[in-house]
Design an enzyme around this catalytic site. Structure first.
Site, PDB file in Angstrom:
ATOM      1  N   LYS A 122       0.479  -1.098   0.001  1.00  0.00           N
ATOM      2  CA  LYS A 122       0.092   0.321  -0.289  1.00  0.00           C
ATOM      3  C   LYS A 122       0.782   1.241  -0.598  1.00  0.00           C
ATOM      4  CE  LYS A 122      -3.848   1.480   2.695  1.00  0.00           C
ATOM      5  NZ  LYS A 122      -4.844   1.721   3.826  1.00  0.00           N
ATOM      6  N   SER A 174      -9.634   1.853   2.621  1.00  0.00           N
ATOM      7  CA  SER A 174      -8.323   2.192   1.464  1.00  0.00           C
ATOM      8  C   SER A 174      -7.272   2.109   0.760  1.00  0.00           C
ATOM      9  CB  SER A 174      -8.099   3.520   2.315  1.00  0.00           C
ATOM     10  OG  SER A 174      -7.469   3.205   3.865  1.00  0.00           O
ATOM     11  N   SER A 211      -9.928  -0.852   6.459  1.00  0.00           N
ATOM     12  CA  SER A 211      -9.151  -0.640   4.898  1.00  0.00           C
ATOM     13  C   SER A 211      -9.136  -2.114   4.186  1.00  0.00           C
ATOM     14  CB  SER A 211      -8.070   0.473   5.385  1.00  0.00           C
ATOM     15  OG  SER A 211      -9.032   1.902   5.481  1.00  0.00           O
TER      16      SER A 211
END
Length: 559
Positions: free
Chosen positions: A109, A184, A208
């Protein structure tokens, strides 16, 4: 003291009245006869701060000779996948002698530090910053033999469960263009769900990892708070945030968690996480699977169906039925299934909201404190101080966090501390329930992937994701491990001809990752989630709800 005062530099910027001006910010004042002394003391502390500022920083030095970074680049549109899933592409080859993750490809990420790789953090409010160190998880997956092939897009400041908020572009759901991949950790889940990479390492401060995993048909795991060091992460406040894994299979998830779990002598949250390499998750799965009883691998297990996780206004009927169908299959594996009630579950979203808004605002403003860990000072310098110009570039969800956090701090003194207390109360309630059951299950998300939202008014930006974290955020508050397992398909709310993945969340006691993996692996081994489709007709909803509600009311309940 007077000798120290005389040593204050002549170029010190503190001037008469500065101490008083600082106190005006919180609505208090000084006795005027003391004002000069406090100005002098403020000048002294300025010199101390300047001295610290001038010292060289102290960050872990990555082994770039052993693990060189090759061909770092912002991918062209021709190199992109699933809209805009990649932040940067590159190659770092892992341990050539092999390991538990040998030959696996990993994406990180875009809030995880990789030395030499620019990081966007999903934003264009400030220029991409370039870390000089690697996050602990980077070194650990490389040591385990995996190849890191890039960073994947995250949502704006990791502050949304949609996949259209990143300044780097929209990420598409691998099962249907035009629908959300969740957030996210949007890019990572989309890339894993599409088969482009084997593993994504992400962060989860309210869902997330689990939300995008549910929407994209992946196995997403938020482990016990602190099991994986948070060293080298920029995503959120340490009180809620967790590092975790997204894969296509439970076995791959266990292998990655084996590699990255354990204390790293930096992150104080991981003090109880044990030694790196000591968790034996893969060995555990291998030793019990398929087990002595191949047809009943979960004999003796108690599965608790969390009543509050199924009954709220957000749960889509087809999602409810798909998860209940998956739960019934546990009985075929030898487990017993019973209804469980934890009313405190319903307070989780509210507690999380206050906690995250206050701590999140302080983090965004560069004022987070209270943890022993690695400070990513380059990141702080890249984004601070805030100006009207760069604040306007933030997505509404991030702006809203700052506004909410400042307001709550101002109007509700002590409220943050109270959320910590009530959060512990909710944790204890789940611990009591988990003394009666091995795991609790519920839908990961209350509905399948929505269509992408649009960048209109702040309210329009929020609408597609309202309610997505009703079952996930509470476990960021309590710190319990929680895994999202794909268990079938259900129709899109906007178009019943579109089938999208459904995730079942499996939760167990803190530090009980093995128990979750055993349950998830047994289900995954016995059943093919891709063949499980729940397309309940609208006319059947009321009758179905009545039957399921009756089952809840007459089943055993754990207080």
């Amino acid at each position: 003291m007077s000798v120290f005062f005389k040593s204050i530099s002549s170029g010190n910027p503190v001037k008469k009245g500065d101490a008083e001006d600082q106190l005006k910010k919180i609505g208090v004042s000084l006795d005027s006869k003391d004002s000069d002394d406090y100005d002098l003391l403020l000048a002294a502390v300025h010199d101390v701060a300047q001295h610290i500022s001038d010292l060289p920083d102290y960050q872990p030095v990555p082994d770039t000779k052993r693990y060189p970074r090759e061909n770092i680049r912002r991918p062209t549109q021709q190199e992109q996948d699933l809209g805009n899933a990649w932040a940067h592409k590159f190659l770092i080859q892992g341990n050539q002698d092999g390991g538990a993750m040998a030959k696996k490809t990993v994406t990180l990420k875009d809030c995880i530090a990789v030395a030499g790789v620019p990081q966007f953090f999903g934003s264009d409010a400030f220029p991409a910053w370039t870390p000089s160190t690697d996050a602990t998880v980077v070194t650990r997956v490389l040591d385990a033999g995996a190849d890191i092939v890039g960073t994947s897009v995250c949502e704006n400041f990791c502050n949304s469960t949609a996949s259209f908020t990143s300044a780097q572009g929209t990420v598409e759901n691998p099962h249907r263009t035009g629908y959300s991949a969740g957030g996210s950790t949007s890019g990572g889940a989309a890339l894993v769900g599409s088969g482009k990479v084997d593993v994504a390492i992400g962060t989860d401060q309210g869902g997330s990892i689990r939300v995008p995993s549910s929407l994209c048909g992946c196995v997403g795991f938020k482990p016990t708070h602190g099991l994986v060091p948070w060293t080298g992460f920029t995503s959120g406040d340490a009180v809620d945030d967790h590092a975790g894994t997204i894969t296509r299979t439970v076995a791959d998830n266990a292998a990655c968690l084996d590699a990255i779990a354990g204390y790293d002598d930096i992150d104080d949250r991981a003090l109880g996480a044990g030694e790196p390499g000591s968790h034996g998750l893969v060995e555990f799965l291998t030793s019990y699977s398929p087990g002595a009883n191949k047809t009943r691998p979960l004999a003796g297990f108690k599965i608790g169906v969390l009543k509050e996780g199924f009954y709220n206004d957000f749960v889509q009927p087809e999602v409810k039925e798909a998860v209940l169908n998956a739960v019934r299959k546990f009985e075929q594996l030898g487990a017993s299934v019973q209804e469980v009630s934890v009313p405190a579950h319903l307070e989780g979203p509210a507690v999380w909201t206050v906690q995250q808004r206050i701590s999140g605002a302080l983090t965004i403003l560069g004022q987070a404190h209270g943890r022993r860990g690695l400070g990513l000072t380059e990141f702080e310098h890249a984004r601070l101080p805030w100006t009207s110009e760069n604040f306007q570039k933030l997505f509404p969800s991030t702006q809203n966090t700052v506004i909410n956090g400042l307001y709550l701090t101002d109007k509700f003194p002590g409220l943050y501390s109270k959320t910590m207390n009530i959060g512990r109360q909710i944790r204890d309630a789940f611990d009591r329930a988990l003394r009666e059951c091995d795991v609790l299950v519920m839908p990961t998300t209350p509905f399948v992937a929505p269509r992408h939202g649009r960048r209109g008014t702040p309210r329009q930006c929020f609408e597609p994701t309202i309610g997505l974290t009703v079952n996930t955020a509470v476990f960021n508050v309590t710190g319990h491990p929680a895994l999202s397992l794909p268990v079938g398909f259900a129709p899109a709310r906007e178009d019943h001809t579109v089938a999208l993945p459904v995730g079942m969340q499996i939760v167990s006691g803190r530090w009980q990752e093995k128990r979750i993996f055993q349950v998830a692996h047994a289900w995954e081994t016995a059943f093919d989630w891709r063949s499980c489709r729940c397309m309940v007709e609208e006319a059947q909803h009321d009758d179905l709800n009545e039957k399921v509600q009756y089952a809840v009311e007459v089943s055993p309940v754990v207080a």
